[in-house]
Design a protein around this motif. Structure first.
Motif, short mmCIF file in Angstrom:
data_model
loop_
_atom_site.label_atom_id
_atom_site.label_comp_id
_atom_site.label_asym_id
_atom_site.label_seq_id
_atom_site.Cartn_x
_atom_site.Cartn_y
_atom_site.Cartn_z
N GLY A 1 0.67 -1.19 -0.02
CA GLY A 1 0.14 -0.04 0.03
C GLY A 1 0.82 1.17 0.10
N ILE A 2 2.06 1.26 -0.41
CA ILE A 2 2.94 2.35 -0.50
C ILE A 2 2.60 3.12 -1.77
N PRO A 3 2.38 4.39 -1.79
CA PRO A 3 1.98 5.36 -3.02
C PRO A 3 3.29 5.45 -3.86
N LEU A 4 3.14 5.81 -5.15
CA LEU A 4 4.36 5.77 -6.05
C LEU A 4 5.20 7.09 -5.54
N TYR A 5 4.55 8.20 -5.01
CA TYR A 5 5.73 9.23 -4.69
C TYR A 5 6.31 8.79 -3.35
N ARG A 6 5.99 8.00 -2.51
CA ARG A 6 6.67 7.39 -1.57
C ARG A 6 7.81 6.35 -2.20
N LEU A 7 7.46 5.68 -3.18
CA LEU A 7 8.54 4.90 -3.83
C LEU A 7 9.57 5.69 -4.40
N GLU A 8 9.07 6.66 -5.10
CA GLU A 8 10.01 7.38 -5.75
C GLU A 8 11.22 7.98 -4.68
N LYS A 9 10.78 8.33 -3.42
CA LYS A 9 11.88 8.80 -2.27
C LYS A 9 12.60 7.64 -1.93
N GLN A 10 11.87 6.36 -1.89
CA GLN A 10 12.91 5.38 -1.54
C GLN A 10 13.86 5.13 -2.51
N PHE A 11 13.44 5.01 -3.84
CA PHE A 11 14.76 5.05 -4.91
C PHE A 11 15.75 6.14 -4.58
N GLU A 12 15.21 7.34 -4.33
CA GLU A 12 16.36 8.37 -4.20
C GLU A 12 17.37 8.04 -3.23
N GLN A 13 16.99 7.39 -2.01
CA GLN A 13 17.80 6.90 -1.03
C GLN A 13 18.72 5.73 -1.58
N LEU A 14 18.37 5.07 -2.74
CA LEU A 14 19.19 4.01 -3.12
C LEU A 14 19.97 4.39 -4.16
N GLY A 15 19.87 5.71 -4.66
CA GLY A 15 20.68 6.24 -5.58
C GLY A 15 20.24 6.25 -7.14
#
Length: 527
Positions: A195-209
């Protein structure tokens, strides 16, 4: 001689008293209704959400017949709440044996392995073990696919044409993109399972570079649903139409950009699924309204038994027999009990008596569930034990109905249950049926929970994609699959097969027996 038509003072006063008494009665009924709604709202806000019947509730007979009072020594059935309120205790879950195990041994230095009392060398007496879970965060790496291309030097020098030969390479899951099977599978499981919205996934991927925008993630989702999942969904729809027993339910969904509709207008996500006697198959269907034409279109090939709630749109399905939901009926009486004034004395209220009798019906189902009964055995047990309880319950409801205010919570519960009587009696005529529609409610619940996180869909295209992805993920979960590994397998396979080959598509279904062992949660079952 003319007679006067003017009413006498006594008659006027009498009419006035009758009018005031009638008005007073109506106002009292209105106040009682408002008090019920206040108590119910207060309980919903501050009280326990469980519908469990209290264990200390007095076990009093519902039907005060002479036969009951004539046999006071007869043991009464033990009070039991319905299955919805008292689920069977599940066995304790254990850590999967497939997880890698790393052992860290803690030893004393050699110079310290001496007895503090006598100074002699110590020996190892035993090992004390403590287990911990170590979490390794998601890691991202770039994989380059290099394909070697071959040519003939002789033909290059002497021939007119030069044959070119390329090494085989799997087709990509998304052309001209960095999307891999595992990357897309990760996005879908995070959005539709966690249930994680795409804008939160976007932030997750930012943390992974990895700078992946939500627009890119949305493109991956829409393309996957349309290009790779749709052939599987069409196959699932055919499978659903061939079933003898199905469940159906629906819930709201908000879509912001629908042509000709305001952003605040509710749309609907319909859900259809197989029963317990068939391999689990769950299908979601997005529609703009709650009209009857939608289940009519979706279930046009279905001619069996359908578990539903009290919604009238299902009534118009041709060739379909509807089976009602006792959990919904029970919920009405539970709300009536919660909104009722405090009890005077130890006697059960009418709502409590109704709950107790529905509990007796569920108790029979609980006993049936303990053994692996065939549909024929279930039918036989229900005819002997459940049917008399059901018939007596409806007889009692019809008897007390005139005594209850129609607009009260209890009056609404009685009206609802009597209106549903034909459907509520259906499960006791067919051992393949359940007595409630809880299976459908459990299947639609992940969508409802996910909706609390992402709140709405941007467009109807996105809502349809969500219906497609939820269908495949929920079906995979019901079939005890590891959803991430299953999606990876699909994205590795679907781009490289003929989608018109029904045998290959059947082999990719979540209930297929040919899936690789890595797709299952419990790999031991596949070995």
């Amino acid at each position: 001689m003319r007679h006067s038509t003017t009413p006498s003072p006594n008659q006027t006063k009498k009419d006035r008293i009758e009018a005031l008494e009638k008005q007073n009665k109506e106002l009292k009924a209105l106040v009682a209704w408002y008090e019920e709604q206040f108590r119910l709202k207060k309980h919903q806000e501050f009280g326990a959400s469980s519908e469990k019947t209290p264990d200390d509730q007095l076990s009093l007979p519902l039907f005060n017949e002479a036969e009951i009072t004539a046999t006071p020594l007869e043991e009464e059935p033990e009070e039991e709440a319905c299955a919805e309120a008292t689920p069977t205790k599940s066995p304790r879950k254990t850590i999967s044996a497939d997880l890698p195990l790393e052992t860290v041994t803690h030893t004393l230095p050699k110079e310290e392995q001496a007895c503090s009392s006598c100074g002699n060398e110590l020996h190892m007496m035993k090992k004390e073990v403590r287990r911990e879970l170590e979490i390794i965060p998601a890691q991202v790496k770039v994989v380059e696919h290099e394909r070697e291309v071959y040519a003939c030097r002789t033909c290059e020098r002497e021939g007119i044409t030069t044959p070119i030969l390329r090494a085989p390479m799997p087709n990509p899951v998304f052309p001209k993109s960095m999307a891999s099977p595992s990357a897309v599978a990760y996005v879908l499981t995070q959005k539709y399972m966690a249930g994680i919205p795409l804008y939160r996934l976007e932030k997750q991927f930012e943390q992974l570079g990895v700078p992946l925008s939500r627009q890119t993630l949305s493109n991956w989702t829409l393309y996957s649903a349309d290009q790779w999942f749709d052939p599987l969904i069409q196959h699932m729809r055919k499978h659903l139409g061939n079933q003898e027993v199905l469940h159906a339910d629906e819930t709201t969904v908000q879509v912001l950009q629908e042509k000709g509709r305001a952003p605040t207008t509710n749309s609907y996500m319909w859900m259809y699924r197989t029963g317990k006697t068939s391999p689990p198959c769950v299908l979601f269907d997005y529609q703009t309204t709650r009209a009857a034409k939608h289940p009519q279109r979706f279930l046009k090939d279905f001619k069996g038994k359908l578990h539903v709630d009290g919604y009238s749109s299902y009534e118009s399905l041709p060739g379909v027999t509807l089976s009602g939901c006792w959990a919904h009926a029970r919920r009405k009486f539970d709300e009536a009990q919660k909104s009722a004034p405090p009890k005077q004395g130890g006697q059960l209220t009418l709502a409590e008596q109704a709950l107790q009798e529905i509990g007796r019906i569920y108790k029979v189902e609980k006993e049936i569930a303990k053994g692996e009964s065939t549909p024929e055995e279930r039918f036989s047990i229900r005819q002997k034990q459940s049917k008399p309880l059901v018939e007596a319950f409806f007889t009692w409801l019809k008897k007390i109905r005139p005594q209850v205010l129609p607009k009260s919570s209890l009056g609404i519960a009685i009206k609802y249950t009597l209106n549903q009587q034909r459907k509520l009696e259906e499960p006791f005529k067919d051992g393949r049926l359940e007595i409630d529609n809880n299976l459908a409610e459990r299947s639609i619940k992940p969508f409802v929970i996910g909706r609390k996180n992402w709140l709405f869909s941007q467009s109807s295209k996105g809502a349809k994609a969500s219906a497609t992805v939820y269908s495949l993920i929920e079906t995979a979960k019901e079939n005890q699959l590891n959803v991430f590994q299953y999606l990876v397998y699909l994205f590795e396979t679907m781009p490289n097969i003929d989608h018109k080959d029904s045998q290959k598509i059947e082999g990719l279904m979540p209930w297929s027996k040919t899936l690789p062992g890595s797709c299952y949660l419990n790999k031991e079952k596949t070995e």
